[in-house]
Motif scaffolding. Structure first.
Motif, PDB file in Angstrom:
ATOM      1  N   VAL A  34       6.027   3.686 -19.173  1.00  0.00           N
ATOM      2  CA  VAL A  34       5.276   4.788 -18.567  1.00  0.00           C
ATOM      3  C   VAL A  34       4.137   5.205 -19.499  1.00  0.00           C
ATOM      4  O   VAL A  34       3.004   5.408 -19.054  1.00  0.00           O
TER       5      VAL A  34
ATOM      6  N   GLY B  51      11.662   1.592 -19.838  1.00  0.00           N
ATOM      7  CA  GLY B  51      11.020   2.530 -18.924  1.00  0.00           C
ATOM      8  C   GLY B  51      10.132   3.582 -19.536  1.00  0.00           C
ATOM      9  O   GLY B  51       8.943   3.674 -19.205  1.00  0.00           O
ATOM     10  N   PRO B  52      10.667   4.403 -20.458  1.00  0.00           N
ATOM     11  CA  PRO B  52       9.818   5.474 -20.999  1.00  0.00           C
ATOM     12  C   PRO B  52       8.555   4.958 -21.684  1.00  0.00           C
ATOM     13  O   PRO B  52       7.474   5.505 -21.475  1.00  0.00           O
TER      14      PRO B  52
ATOM     15  N   MET C 194      14.854   8.770 -13.670  1.00  0.00           N
ATOM     16  CA  MET C 194      14.460   9.347 -14.956  1.00  0.00           C
ATOM     17  C   MET C 194      14.288  10.855 -14.766  1.00  0.00           C
ATOM     18  O   MET C 194      13.719  11.289 -13.769  1.00  0.00           O
TER      19      MET C 194
ATOM     20  N   THR D 210       4.657   2.269 -12.417  1.00  0.00           N
ATOM     21  CA  THR D 210       5.595   2.891 -13.356  1.00  0.00           C
ATOM     22  C   THR D 210       5.900   4.338 -12.984  1.00  0.00           C
ATOM     23  O   THR D 210       7.029   4.788 -13.160  1.00  0.00           O
ATOM     24  N   CYS D 211       4.917   5.033 -12.472  1.00  0.00           N
ATOM     25  CA  CYS D 211       5.151   6.422 -12.064  1.00  0.00           C
ATOM     26  C   CYS D 211       6.164   6.466 -10.933  1.00  0.00           C
ATOM     27  O   CYS D 211       7.110   7.257 -10.944  1.00  0.00           O
TER      28      CYS D 211
ATOM     29  N   SER E 198       9.650   5.428 -12.080  1.00  0.00           N
ATOM     30  CA  SER E 198      10.313   6.488 -12.845  1.00  0.00           C
ATOM     31  C   SER E 198      11.111   7.384 -11.920  1.00  0.00           C
ATOM     32  O   SER E 198      12.235   7.773 -12.235  1.00  0.00           O
TER      33      SER E 198
ATOM     34  N   TYR F 122       5.671  10.148  -8.951  1.00  0.00           N
ATOM     35  CA  TYR F 122       7.055  10.325  -9.419  1.00  0.00           C
ATOM     36  C   TYR F 122       7.915  10.917  -8.296  1.00  0.00           C
ATOM     37  O   TYR F 122       9.000  10.415  -7.998  1.00  0.00           O
TER      38      TYR F 122
ATOM     39  N   TYR G  60      10.289  12.191 -18.161  1.00  0.00           N
ATOM     40  CA  TYR G  60       9.116  11.587 -17.549  1.00  0.00           C
ATOM     41  C   TYR G  60       7.838  12.301 -17.997  1.00  0.00           C
ATOM     42  O   TYR G  60       6.860  11.662 -18.392  1.00  0.00           O
TER      43      TYR G  60
ATOM     44  N   PHE H 261      12.629  -1.911 -16.483  1.00  0.00           N
ATOM     45  CA  PHE H 261      12.462  -0.461 -16.520  1.00  0.00           C
ATOM     46  C   PHE H 261      13.659   0.240 -17.143  1.00  0.00           C
ATOM     47  O   PHE H 261      13.504   1.220 -17.863  1.00  0.00           O
TER      48      PHE H 261
END
Length: 165
Positions: A108, A104-105, A130, A121-122, A125, A68, A135, A100
């Protein structure tokens, strides 16, 4: 997988933590097999089930936060420059960004179950901006469910079958 087994046998929970953290960041570690193997060891009494879940969750969360923050710090320029190494063309990057922004959320949370996606995805984010709080909520939920699923799977397989003979 023998390297992973040797590391777990020699260093126990520390190896579990480090291997998962590195695996989430993108180092090729067979994460699902690792978690299933740890569940199996817990069924034999060699590992504690609850402690295994906790250590696994911490390792996954460490790797997630590294990815992230790499996304926050390195951002899109790094994806444009190095994306070709993971087959992330500019067209695919635009498509991933649209996806995303919309999902997105949840991506993840459930992306853990798709190798390759969980790593991206990390990072995405962080790139997408995000908030860390959001996150952590969605990624933490996904990580907990992912760790529980595979460790429990290994545990129940281990209690149902005798692999020692």
């Amino acid at each position: 997988m023998s390297f992973v087994q040797d590391m777990i046998a020699q260093y126990g929970y520390l190896a579990l933590y480090l291997l998962l953290a590195l695996g989430i960041v993108g180092i090729p570690v067979p994460d699902e097999l690792l978690l299933t193997f740890v569940g199996y060891l817990a069924s034999l009494g060699m590992f504690d089930y609850s402690l295994s879940v906790g250590v696994s969750l911490m390792g996954a969360m460490t790797g997630m936060m590294v990815s992230y923050w790499a996304g926050r710090r390195l951002g899109k320029p790094a994806l444009r420059k190095y994306g070709k190494w993971v087959k992330l063309t500019p067209k695919r990057l635009r498509k991933a960004e649209r996806w995303f922004r919309r999902y997105g959320p949840w991506t993840v949370s459930f992306g853990y179950f798709i190798p390759g996606i969980r790593h991206l995805t990390c990072y995405l984010s962080g790139v997408s901006g995000m908030t860390q709080r959001k996150y952590l909520l969605y990624a933490g939920f996904g990580a907990l469910f992912w760790c529980l699923f595979f460790i429990t799977l290994g545990y129940f397989v281990g209690t149902r079958f005798d692999f020692t003979h």
